[in-house]
Design a protein around this motif. Structure first.
Motif, PDB file in Angstrom:
ATOM      1  N   LEU A   1     105.400  37.586  -3.510  1.00  0.00           N
ATOM      2  CA  LEU A   1     106.371  37.531  -2.582  1.00  0.00           C
ATOM      3  C   LEU A   1     106.613  38.550  -2.025  1.00  0.00           C
ATOM      4  N   LEU A   2     106.968  38.823  -0.545  1.00  0.00           N
ATOM      5  CA  LEU A   2     107.528  39.285  -0.104  1.00  0.00           C
ATOM      6  C   LEU A   2     108.854  40.387   0.092  1.00  0.00           C
ATOM      7  N   VAL A   3     109.534  41.367  -0.104  1.00  0.00           N
ATOM      8  CA  VAL A   3     110.857  42.350   0.037  1.00  0.00           C
ATOM      9  C   VAL A   3     110.626  42.960   0.759  1.00  0.00           C
ATOM     10  N   THR A   4     112.101  42.862   2.164  1.00  0.00           N
ATOM     11  CA  THR A   4     111.983  43.484   2.862  1.00  0.00           C
ATOM     12  C   THR A   4     113.326  44.050   3.197  1.00  0.00           C
ATOM     13  N   MET A   5     113.161  45.520   2.677  1.00  0.00           N
ATOM     14  CA  MET A   5     115.174  46.076   2.115  1.00  0.00           C
ATOM     15  C   MET A   5     115.506  46.804   3.301  1.00  0.00           C
ATOM     16  N   ASP A   6     117.150  47.122   3.681  1.00  0.00           N
ATOM     17  CA  ASP A   6     117.112  47.994   4.283  1.00  0.00           C
ATOM     18  C   ASP A   6     117.649  49.453   4.325  1.00  0.00           C
ATOM     19  N   GLN A   7     118.253  49.679   4.916  1.00  0.00           N
ATOM     20  CA  GLN A   7     118.140  51.181   4.684  1.00  0.00           C
ATOM     21  C   GLN A   7     119.030  51.523   3.356  1.00  0.00           C
TER      22      GLN A   7
ATOM     23  N   ARG B   1     110.791  51.042   1.875  1.00  0.00           N
ATOM     24  CA  ARG B   1     111.296  49.383   2.557  1.00  0.00           C
ATOM     25  C   ARG B   1     110.935  48.559   1.821  1.00  0.00           C
ATOM     26  N   SER B   2     109.938  48.472   1.439  1.00  0.00           N
ATOM     27  CA  SER B   2     109.031  46.778   1.392  1.00  0.00           C
ATOM     28  C   SER B   2     108.137  47.028   0.631  1.00  0.00           C
ATOM     29  N   TYR B   3     108.150  45.696  -0.384  1.00  0.00           N
ATOM     30  CA  TYR B   3     107.245  45.845  -0.817  1.00  0.00           C
ATOM     31  C   TYR B   3     106.734  44.205  -1.661  1.00  0.00           C
ATOM     32  N   LYS B   4     105.535  43.836  -2.530  1.00  0.00           N
ATOM     33  CA  LYS B   4     105.257  43.327  -2.210  1.00  0.00           C
ATOM     34  C   LYS B   4     104.724  42.717  -3.791  1.00  0.00           C
ATOM     35  N   ILE B   5     105.146  41.417  -5.095  1.00  0.00           N
ATOM     36  CA  ILE B   5     104.906  41.088  -6.047  1.00  0.00           C
ATOM     37  C   ILE B   5     103.788  40.128  -6.050  1.00  0.00           C
ATOM     38  N   VAL B   6     102.589  40.641  -6.985  1.00  0.00           N
ATOM     39  CA  VAL B   6     101.120  39.875  -6.825  1.00  0.00           C
ATOM     40  C   VAL B   6     100.945  39.414  -7.895  1.00  0.00           C
ATOM     41  N   ASN B   7     100.357  38.658  -8.329  1.00  0.00           N
ATOM     42  CA  ASN B   7      99.978  37.942  -9.420  1.00  0.00           C
ATOM     43  C   ASN B   7      98.566  38.861  -9.521  1.00  0.00           C
ATOM     44  N   LYS B   8      98.530  39.542 -10.693  1.00  0.00           N
ATOM     45  CA  LYS B   8      97.392  40.467 -11.094  1.00  0.00           C
ATOM     46  C   LYS B   8      95.493  39.283 -11.000  1.00  0.00           C
ATOM     47  N   ALA B   9      96.023  38.241 -11.431  1.00  0.00           N
ATOM     48  CA  ALA B   9      94.216  37.512 -11.371  1.00  0.00           C
ATOM     49  C   ALA B   9      94.607  37.272 -10.380  1.00  0.00           C
TER      50      ALA B   9
ATOM     51  N   THR C   1     118.124  43.498   0.395  1.00  0.00           N
ATOM     52  CA  THR C   1     117.577  42.587   0.823  1.00  0.00           C
ATOM     53  C   THR C   1     117.866  41.813   2.400  1.00  0.00           C
ATOM     54  N   ILE C   2     116.879  42.042   3.229  1.00  0.00           N
ATOM     55  CA  ILE C   2     116.853  41.950   4.172  1.00  0.00           C
ATOM     56  C   ILE C   2     116.088  40.608   4.709  1.00  0.00           C
ATOM     57  N   LYS C   3     114.833  40.065   4.040  1.00  0.00           N
ATOM     58  CA  LYS C   3     114.327  39.393   4.326  1.00  0.00           C
ATOM     59  C   LYS C   3     113.316  39.152   3.192  1.00  0.00           C
ATOM     60  N   THR C   4     112.732  37.513   3.142  1.00  0.00           N
ATOM     61  CA  THR C   4     111.929  37.686   1.651  1.00  0.00           C
ATOM     62  C   THR C   4     111.119  36.519   2.452  1.00  0.00           C
TER      63      THR C   4
ATOM     64  N   ASN D   1     100.142  25.641  -1.266  1.00  0.00           N
ATOM     65  CA  ASN D   1     100.296  25.236   0.064  1.00  0.00           C
ATOM     66  C   ASN D   1     101.586  25.434   0.490  1.00  0.00           C
ATOM     67  N   VAL D   2     102.838  26.445  -0.339  1.00  0.00           N
ATOM     68  CA  VAL D   2     104.113  25.916   0.165  1.00  0.00           C
ATOM     69  C   VAL D   2     104.653  27.454   0.340  1.00  0.00           C
ATOM     70  N   GLU D   3     105.208  28.025   1.020  1.00  0.00           N
ATOM     71  CA  GLU D   3     105.588  29.083   2.206  1.00  0.00           C
ATOM     72  C   GLU D   3     107.188  28.789   2.229  1.00  0.00           C
ATOM     73  N   VAL D   4     108.096  30.311   1.960  1.00  0.00           N
ATOM     74  CA  VAL D   4     109.605  30.147   1.795  1.00  0.00           C
ATOM     75  C   VAL D   4     109.669  30.927   2.471  1.00  0.00           C
ATOM     76  N   ASN D   5     110.077  31.165   3.941  1.00  0.00           N
ATOM     77  CA  ASN D   5     110.862  32.682   5.035  1.00  0.00           C
ATOM     78  C   ASN D   5     112.000  32.499   4.487  1.00  0.00           C
ATOM     79  N   THR D   6     113.221  33.785   4.223  1.00  0.00           N
ATOM     80  CA  THR D   6     114.892  33.785   3.950  1.00  0.00           C
ATOM     81  C   THR D   6     114.871  35.004   4.534  1.00  0.00           C
ATOM     82  N   THR D   7     116.173  34.974   5.240  1.00  0.00           N
ATOM     83  CA  THR D   7     116.606  36.145   6.160  1.00  0.00           C
ATOM     84  C   THR D   7     117.904  36.282   5.119  1.00  0.00           C
ATOM     85  N   TRP D   8     118.722  37.345   5.069  1.00  0.00           N
ATOM     86  CA  TRP D   8     119.846  37.383   4.271  1.00  0.00           C
ATOM     87  C   TRP D   8     121.105  38.527   5.769  1.00  0.00           C
TER      88      TRP D   8
END
Length: 234
Positions: free
Chosen positions: A142-148, A128-136, A152-155, A161-168
Protein backbone atom coordinates in the motif's frame (compact mmCIF):
# COMPACT_ATOMS: atom_id res chain seq x y z
CA UNK A 1 -20.05 5.07 -10.72
CA UNK A 2 -20.90 2.52 -8.06
CA UNK A 3 -18.70 1.71 -5.11
CA UNK A 4 -18.46 -1.87 -3.88
CA UNK A 5 -19.16 -2.64 -0.22
CA UNK A 6 -15.62 -3.97 0.28
CA UNK A 7 -14.00 -0.88 -1.24
CA UNK A 8 -16.32 1.36 0.78
CA UNK A 9 -15.18 -0.39 3.95
CA UNK A 10 -11.51 0.11 3.06
CA UNK A 11 -12.01 3.79 2.27
CA UNK A 12 -13.90 4.48 5.49
CA UNK A 13 -11.67 2.37 7.70
CA UNK A 14 -8.38 3.80 6.54
CA UNK A 15 -8.95 7.45 5.73
CA UNK A 16 -12.20 8.82 7.08
CA UNK A 17 -11.08 11.01 9.97
CA UNK A 18 -11.32 14.55 8.65
CA UNK A 19 -10.73 17.31 11.17
CA UNK A 20 -7.77 19.63 10.50
CA UNK A 21 -4.90 18.36 12.62
CA UNK A 22 -2.44 20.33 14.73
CA UNK A 23 0.56 21.42 12.64
CA UNK A 24 3.18 19.11 14.15
CA UNK A 25 5.57 16.48 12.89
CA UNK A 26 4.36 13.16 11.59
CA UNK A 27 2.43 10.69 13.72
CA UNK A 28 -0.39 8.35 12.83
CA UNK A 29 -2.76 10.61 14.76
CA UNK A 30 -1.61 13.47 12.55
CA UNK A 31 -2.06 11.41 9.38
CA UNK A 32 -5.56 10.38 10.43
CA UNK A 33 -6.38 14.08 10.95
CA UNK A 34 -7.33 13.72 14.59
CA UNK A 35 -7.37 16.63 17.04
CA UNK A 36 -6.84 16.63 20.76
CA UNK A 37 -5.37 13.95 23.06
CA UNK A 38 -7.17 11.06 21.37
CA UNK A 39 -6.98 7.73 23.18
CA UNK A 40 -9.59 5.68 21.31
CA UNK A 41 -11.76 5.96 18.19
CA UNK A 42 -14.74 3.66 17.64
CA UNK A 43 -16.32 3.65 14.17
CA UNK A 44 -19.63 2.07 13.17
CA UNK A 45 -20.83 1.89 9.56
CA UNK A 46 -24.49 1.43 8.75
CA UNK A 47 -26.08 0.96 5.33
CA UNK A 48 -28.96 3.12 4.18
CA UNK A 49 -31.73 0.75 3.13
CA UNK A 50 -35.11 1.61 1.65
CA UNK A 51 -34.34 5.30 1.94
CA UNK A 52 -34.23 5.05 5.74
CA UNK A 53 -31.20 6.86 7.15
CA UNK A 54 -29.91 5.16 10.33
CA UNK A 55 -30.00 7.25 13.48
CA UNK A 56 -27.98 4.86 15.65
CA UNK A 57 -25.53 1.95 15.34
CA UNK A 58 -28.00 -0.89 15.91
CA UNK A 59 -27.67 -2.44 12.44
CA UNK A 60 -24.03 -1.77 11.61
CA UNK A 61 -22.24 -3.80 8.94
CA UNK A 62 -18.75 -2.64 9.83
CA UNK A 63 -16.95 -1.68 13.02
CA UNK A 64 -13.43 -0.47 13.75
CA UNK A 65 -11.67 0.41 16.99
CA UNK A 66 -8.37 2.32 17.10
CA UNK A 67 -6.34 2.90 20.25
CA UNK A 68 -3.52 5.46 20.45
CA UNK A 69 -0.72 6.11 22.89
CA UNK A 70 -0.11 9.62 24.21
CA UNK A 71 2.33 10.36 21.36
CA UNK A 72 -0.23 9.64 18.62
CA UNK A 73 1.00 6.16 17.66
CA UNK A 74 -1.65 3.52 16.93
CA UNK A 75 -1.34 0.64 19.37
CA UNK A 76 -4.14 -1.60 18.10
CA UNK A 77 -6.60 -1.56 15.19
CA UNK A 78 -9.54 -3.99 15.32
CA UNK A 79 -11.87 -4.32 12.32
CA UNK A 80 -15.01 -6.39 11.82
CA UNK A 81 -17.32 -6.28 8.82
CA UNK A 82 -19.61 -8.35 6.63
CA UNK A 83 -19.23 -8.49 2.85
CA UNK A 84 -21.98 -8.54 0.24
CA UNK A 85 -22.55 -12.27 0.87
CA UNK A 86 -22.92 -11.87 4.63
CA UNK A 87 -19.52 -13.41 5.40
CA UNK A 88 -17.94 -11.96 8.53
CA UNK A 89 -14.38 -10.70 8.14
CA UNK A 90 -12.28 -9.87 11.21
CA UNK A 91 -8.82 -8.30 11.39
CA UNK A 92 -6.67 -7.35 14.36
CA UNK A 93 -3.53 -5.27 13.87
CA UNK A 94 -1.07 -4.89 16.76
CA UNK A 95 1.51 -2.15 16.19
CA UNK A 96 5.06 -1.62 17.41
CA UNK A 97 7.63 1.15 16.97
CA UNK A 98 7.18 4.91 17.16
CA UNK A 99 6.84 7.83 14.78
CA UNK A 100 7.77 6.79 11.25
CA UNK A 101 9.41 3.56 12.43
CA UNK A 102 6.26 1.47 12.46
CA UNK A 103 5.30 -2.15 11.89
CA UNK A 104 2.39 -4.39 12.81
CA UNK A 105 1.33 -8.02 13.11
CA UNK A 106 -2.01 -9.03 11.63
CA UNK A 107 -4.34 -11.84 12.65
CA UNK A 108 -7.94 -12.45 11.66
CA UNK A 109 -10.60 -14.73 10.30
CA UNK A 110 -12.94 -15.06 7.34
CA UNK A 111 -16.26 -16.81 7.96
CA UNK A 112 -14.86 -18.11 11.26
CA UNK A 113 -11.72 -19.59 9.70
CA UNK A 114 -8.40 -18.11 10.76
CA UNK A 115 -6.35 -16.40 8.07
CA UNK A 116 -2.60 -16.73 7.75
CA UNK A 117 -0.81 -14.42 10.16
CA UNK A 118 1.10 -11.58 8.56
CA UNK A 119 3.77 -9.07 9.54
CA UNK A 120 4.01 -5.68 7.83
CA UNK A 121 6.35 -2.71 7.96
CA UNK A 122 6.36 0.93 6.86
CA UNK A 123 9.04 1.78 4.29
CA UNK A 124 9.42 5.54 3.87
CA UNK A 125 10.28 6.80 0.38
CA UNK A 126 10.53 10.49 1.37
CA UNK A 127 9.05 12.79 4.02
CA UNK A 128 5.54 12.67 2.50
CA UNK A 129 5.19 9.13 1.16
CA UNK A 130 5.60 5.60 2.44
CA UNK A 131 4.80 2.05 1.46
CA UNK A 132 3.38 -0.69 3.71
CA UNK A 133 4.77 -4.06 2.65
CA UNK A 134 4.41 -7.62 3.84
CA UNK A 135 7.68 -8.77 5.39
CA UNK A 136 7.22 -12.19 3.78
CA UNK A 137 7.12 -10.59 0.33
CA UNK A 138 3.73 -11.93 -0.74
CA UNK A 139 3.11 -9.12 -3.23
CA UNK A 140 0.91 -6.96 -0.99
CA UNK A 141 1.76 -3.27 -0.80
CA UNK A 142 0.00 0.00 0.00
CA UNK A 143 1.66 3.20 -1.23
CA UNK A 144 0.47 6.39 0.50
CA UNK A 145 1.27 9.93 -0.69
CA UNK A 146 0.46 12.93 1.52
CA UNK A 147 0.42 16.70 1.10
CA UNK A 148 2.43 19.16 3.18
CA UNK A 149 -0.13 18.89 6.00
CA UNK A 150 0.07 15.08 5.99
CA UNK A 151 -3.36 14.67 4.44
CA UNK A 152 -3.61 11.70 2.09
CA UNK A 153 -3.86 12.73 -1.57
CA UNK A 154 -3.06 9.46 -3.34
CA UNK A 155 -2.94 5.75 -2.56
CA UNK A 156 -2.01 2.68 -4.56
CA UNK A 157 -3.01 -0.74 -3.26
CA UNK A 158 -1.59 -3.89 -4.85
CA UNK A 159 -2.53 -7.43 -3.92
CA UNK A 160 -2.25 -10.49 -6.13
CA UNK A 161 -3.58 -9.40 -9.54
CA UNK A 162 -5.59 -6.47 -8.22
CA UNK A 163 -4.43 -2.83 -8.23
CA UNK A 164 -6.50 0.02 -6.79
CA UNK A 165 -5.39 3.61 -7.42
CA UNK A 166 -7.21 6.31 -5.46
CA UNK A 167 -6.97 10.10 -5.53
CA UNK A 168 -8.30 12.26 -2.70
CA UNK A 169 -9.72 15.79 -2.64
CA UNK A 170 -10.40 17.58 0.64
CA UNK A 171 -12.93 20.40 0.97
CA UNK A 172 -11.93 22.72 3.81
CA UNK A 173 -14.32 25.14 5.51
CA UNK A 174 -14.38 26.70 8.97
CA UNK A 175 -10.77 25.59 9.54
CA UNK A 176 -11.64 21.90 9.18
CA UNK A 177 -12.18 19.31 6.49
CA UNK A 178 -15.96 19.14 6.00
CA UNK A 179 -15.96 16.87 2.95
CA UNK A 180 -13.66 14.62 0.98
CA UNK A 181 -13.91 12.90 -2.36
CA UNK A 182 -12.09 9.66 -3.20
CA UNK A 183 -12.02 8.41 -6.78
CA UNK A 184 -10.72 4.86 -7.15
CA UNK A 185 -9.73 2.98 -10.30
CA UNK A 186 -9.74 -0.77 -9.82
CA UNK A 187 -7.66 -2.80 -12.26
CA UNK A 188 -8.36 -6.51 -12.24
CA UNK A 189 -9.81 -8.50 -15.12
CA UNK A 190 -11.78 -5.37 -15.93
CA UNK A 191 -11.20 -1.71 -15.07
CA UNK A 192 -13.85 -0.04 -12.92
CA UNK A 193 -14.12 3.36 -11.28
CA UNK A 194 -15.63 3.97 -7.86
CA UNK A 195 -16.57 7.27 -6.26
CA UNK A 196 -16.78 7.84 -2.52
CA UNK A 197 -17.85 11.17 -1.04
CA UNK A 198 -17.98 11.68 2.71
CA UNK A 199 -19.74 14.71 4.17
CA UNK A 200 -19.19 15.56 7.82
CA UNK A 201 -22.51 16.31 9.51
CA UNK A 202 -21.45 16.77 13.15
CA UNK A 203 -18.29 17.27 15.21
CA UNK A 204 -17.31 16.90 18.86
CA UNK A 205 -15.71 19.48 21.12
CA UNK A 206 -12.27 18.83 19.57
CA UNK A 207 -13.60 19.24 16.00
CA UNK A 208 -13.34 15.53 15.27
CA UNK A 209 -16.25 14.30 13.09
CA UNK A 210 -18.90 12.21 14.85
CA UNK A 211 -21.50 11.78 12.06
CA UNK A 212 -20.65 11.26 8.37
CA UNK A 213 -22.87 10.64 5.34
CA UNK A 214 -21.36 8.63 2.48
CA UNK A 215 -22.42 9.06 -1.17
CA UNK A 216 -21.51 7.36 -4.45
CA UNK A 217 -22.59 10.24 -6.73
CA UNK A 218 -21.38 13.80 -7.32
CA UNK A 219 -24.86 15.21 -6.74
CA UNK A 220 -24.71 13.85 -3.17
CA UNK A 221 -28.22 12.46 -3.40
CA UNK A 222 -29.39 9.50 -1.34
CA UNK A 223 -26.54 8.52 0.99
CA UNK A 224 -25.54 4.87 0.82
CA UNK A 225 -24.09 4.65 4.33
CA UNK A 226 -23.86 6.54 7.60
CA UNK A 227 -20.72 6.51 9.74
CA UNK A 228 -20.88 7.07 13.50
CA UNK A 229 -17.73 7.88 15.47
CA UNK A 230 -17.05 8.05 19.18
CA UNK A 231 -13.85 9.25 20.84
CA UNK A 232 -12.15 8.87 24.18
CA UNK A 233 -9.41 11.28 25.21
CA UNK A 234 -6.50 11.23 27.62
Amino acid sequence: MKISLLLLVNVIFIFSNCGLHEKKGYSQKTEYNLKGPVKEVIIHMCKVEGGNIPVDTTNFFGKERFTFDQHGNVMEDFRKTKNENGIEIVYKLVFSGKGKNRSYDETGSVDGKEIEKGSYEYVWLDDRSYKIVNKAGNGYSLLVTMDQDYRTIKTQLKQNNVEVNTTWEHVIKNDRVEKFKALSTVNNLDTTKNLNIQVMKAFDQHNNPTLIYTYDNLAEKKPIAVVFKRYRYY
